[in-house]
Design an enzyme around this catalytic site. Structure first.
Site, PDB file in Angstrom:
ATOM      1  N   CYS A 240       0.759  -1.271  -0.171  1.00 40.51           N
ATOM      2  CA  CYS A 240      -0.131  -0.064  -0.104  1.00 40.51           C
ATOM      3  C   CYS A 240       0.808   1.142  -0.070  1.00 40.51           C
ATOM      4  O   CYS A 240       2.025   1.280  -0.593  1.00 40.51           O
ATOM      5  CB  CYS A 240      -0.854  -0.085   1.193  1.00 40.51           C
ATOM      6  SG  CYS A 240       0.034  -0.102   2.806  1.00 40.51           S
ATOM      7  N   GLY A 241       0.458   2.417   0.664  1.00 43.31           N
ATOM      8  CA  GLY A 241       1.388   3.339   0.850  1.00 43.31           C
ATOM      9  C   GLY A 241       2.385   3.257   1.670  1.00 43.31           C
ATOM     10  O   GLY A 241       3.599   3.794   1.385  1.00 43.31           O
TER      11      GLY A 241
END
Length: 284
Positions: A240-241
């Site tokens: 993800c981030g």
């Protein structure tokens, strides 16, 4: 509560919240710059007896990347200071937007504590049902918590660079489609836009009902992955981030019986740095 499902209902927790060995943690998290801070939200309203689990504090402070996994020694010390011992049932929740409770859940599993659950719907559902909340800080009595790290549950950038060539593991990215495809800027300064070559995209918010905060039914979870081209019978790494919302994918897969996935801890905040590995843009 079944042995395989990490989720517990608000009804179950309401019945067990006063059990001596049930320890409730608020693991809420927000992206940098979003106010009020999760800790301030916690101080304003939290489940009775809940202690704040700060994903930025329970991390490797020598690493410049955001909230990377700490050592087993540090995790044991930090969690023990939250009043948790190895014999406790840990119940995690967040504000109901399914961001950080799954990350904390996976950390507990990766550090050898299997008796950990997540409150389905989180604080949002709990409050919607008119259940009691408290304000202020809960100061628990420290306990002894011995942690042992299982590296199979986590991946490094070096492992994922090798995987771009081998494609031995599928990489599933939990970020929104416009970030994954490189059409939107990243929330962290100096990070390139795009995704890991070969990755698939299952935005984490597709996996829960925003109105109630509850995770979607199993058939909806399965459809979200297969619709994105994920093979559920082949190895999977979630990303993800910054290694937080990836846990929502990990949790959904776990509920589908796929319990041997791994999480890319550095995620896009590491891969996306200037001068970092090759990136891809556009749809998966």
């Amino acid at each position: 509560m079944t042995a395989t499902d990490p989720l517990v209902s608000t009804e179950w927790l309401a019945a067990h919240i006063n059990d001596a060995n049930v320890k409730v943690l608020d693991a809420s998290f927000k992206l940098p710059g979003v106010l009020p801070l999760p800790k301030d939200d916690y101080l304003a309203a939290h489940l009775p007896g809940a202690v704040f689990f700060d994903v930025d504090a329970v991390s490797d402070h020598s690493n410049p990347l955001p909230h990377m996994y700490p050592s087993a020694e540090q995790f044991g010390r930090d969690v023990g200071n939250l009043g948790i011992g190895n014999g406790d049932t840990v119940v995690l929740y967040d504000a109901g937007g399914w961001v950080a409770a799954p990350r904390a859940w996976w950390m507990f599993l990766a550090f050898g504590h299997n008796n950990v659950r997540i409150l389905n719907g989180g604080l949002k559902k709990w409050r919607a049902e008119g259940r009691p909340v408290e304000s202020g800080e809960v100061k628990p009595k420290p306990q002894t918590f011995k942690a042992s790290y299982d590296p199979k549950r986590v991946r490094s950038m070096q492992q994922l660079i090798a995987n771009v060539e081998s494609r031995a593991e599928q990489v599933i990215d939990a970020r929104a489609a416009d970030r994954f495809e490189g059409r939107a800027p990243e929330p962290r300064a100096g990070i390139r836009s795009g995704h890991i070559p070969g990755a698939r995209n299952v935005p984490y918010n597709q996996l829960f009902n925003a109105a109630t905060g509850e995770m979607k039914p199993l058939e909806d979870l399965r459809a979200a992955f297969t619709g994105a081209g994920v093979k559920l019978d082949a190895p999977i790494v979630t990303s993800c981030g910054s290694g937080v919302s990836a846990g929502v994918l990990t949790l959904a897969l776990y509920r589908l019986g796929i319990t041997d996935t791994a999480l890319y801890d550095g995620s896009w905040s590491e891969w996306g740095q200037e001068g970092g590995p090759t990136i891809a843009t556009g749809p998966a």
